[in-house]
Design an enzyme around this catalytic site. Sequence first.
Site, mmCIF file in Angstrom:
data_model
loop_
_atom_site.group_PDB
_atom_site.id
_atom_site.type_symbol
_atom_site.label_atom_id
_atom_site.label_comp_id
_atom_site.label_asym_id
_atom_site.label_seq_id
_atom_site.Cartn_x
_atom_site.Cartn_y
_atom_site.Cartn_z
ATOM 1 N N SER A 1 0.823 -1.210 0.000
ATOM 2 C CA SER A 1 0.000 0.000 0.000
ATOM 3 C C SER A 1 0.859 1.264 0.000
ATOM 4 C CB SER A 1 -0.921 0.012 1.217
ATOM 5 O OG SER A 1 -1.722 -1.150 1.236
HETATM 6 N N1 SAH Z 1 -0.903 -4.210 3.776
HETATM 7 C C1 SAH Z 1 -0.373 -4.912 2.650
HETATM 8 C C2 SAH Z 1 -1.385 -4.861 1.527
HETATM 9 C C3 SAH Z 1 -1.240 -5.978 0.583
HETATM 10 S S1 SAH Z 1 -2.456 -6.005 -0.714
HETATM 11 C C4 SAH Z 1 0.915 -4.250 2.211
HETATM 12 O O1 SAH Z 1 1.004 -3.020 2.311
HETATM 13 O O2 SAH Z 1 1.826 -4.930 1.736
HETATM 14 C C5 SAH Z 1 -3.744 -6.937 0.044
HETATM 15 C C6 SAH Z 1 -3.414 -8.364 0.395
HETATM 16 O O3 SAH Z 1 -4.643 -8.960 0.836
HETATM 17 C C7 SAH Z 1 -2.920 -9.217 -0.770
HETATM 18 O O4 SAH Z 1 -1.694 -9.806 -0.429
HETATM 19 C C8 SAH Z 1 -4.019 -10.274 -0.923
HETATM 20 O O5 SAH Z 1 -3.535 -11.544 -1.305
HETATM 21 C C9 SAH Z 1 -4.620 -10.309 0.461
HETATM 22 N N2 SAH Z 1 -5.992 -10.841 0.532
HETATM 23 C C10 SAH Z 1 -7.014 -10.665 -0.329
HETATM 24 N N3 SAH Z 1 -8.110 -11.328 0.104
HETATM 25 C C11 SAH Z 1 -7.765 -11.930 1.276
HETATM 26 C C12 SAH Z 1 -8.452 -12.773 2.207
HETATM 27 N N4 SAH Z 1 -9.735 -13.134 2.041
HETATM 28 N N5 SAH Z 1 -7.783 -13.197 3.292
HETATM 29 C C13 SAH Z 1 -6.480 -12.859 3.500
HETATM 30 N N6 SAH Z 1 -5.774 -12.087 2.658
HETATM 31 C C14 SAH Z 1 -6.403 -11.619 1.557
#
Ligand code: SAH
Length: 209
Positions: free
Chosen positions: A52
């Site tokens: 993010s």
């Molecule tokens: N806070 C993280 C954001 C990553 S993007 C950062 O800054 O690196 C969002 C993440 O949510 C992705 O890795 C995706 O695989 C995960 N995601 C999506 N749906 C999900 C679910 N149902 N349970 C767990 N993770 C999930």
Amino acid sequence: MVEEQLRARGIHDPHLLRIMAAMPRHLFMDKALEARAYSDHALPIGAEQTISQPFMVALMTQTLDLTGEEKVLEIGTGSGYQTAILAELADRVFTIERIPPIATAARERLTAMGYSNIVYRTADGSLGWREMAPFDRILITAGAPRVPEFVAEQLREGGVAVLPVGTNQQQALVKIVRTKEGVRKKVLTGCTFVPLIGRGGWETRKPAP
Ligand code: SAH
């Protein structure tokens, strides 16, 4: 990053600003992207997912209003950058990621950095983590079509949750406060996150035969 992207846009919690100034964001992405690590953007981390934007991480974290005592649930570990910031500011972090290689990379990275107050799970986090509930804070870093049901169920009374809610393309960042009477909801700003995929989010549909 801290002055132009965070402080100038209203992030004022001094403890959070110190933690973000010290956090090596370039370690949470591929070497090829390191030169852009402190830019004002989300960046790819593989498997169509992103780390993010720094401002969004700061805004969500500041909204959680952490004192150091909290038990936090994070859905969407991703790179682990947000997880590390939560681990610095709260007591314990329970984090769930659904894509196994992303979960493994984040866990190895955070362990190598010395974090010992993080509990990891590789699963669909759109139903929360019932065995570990209740939580003082809940943070979801992927966008859902509506507030998942588990949020109100697994949040302690007086607890706060922050999450994006909307369409696949565009969401509202929503703050939820659980009170005696129920939940209070406030929209903070517009945002764009990757979709929350799972039973409490966007269902993945098999293509028609
Ligand atoms: N806070 C993280 C954001 C990553 S993007 C950062 O800054 O690196 C969002 C993440 O949510 C992705 O890795 C995706 O695989 C995960 N995601 C999506 N749906 C999900 C679910 N149902 N349970 C767990 N993770 C999930």
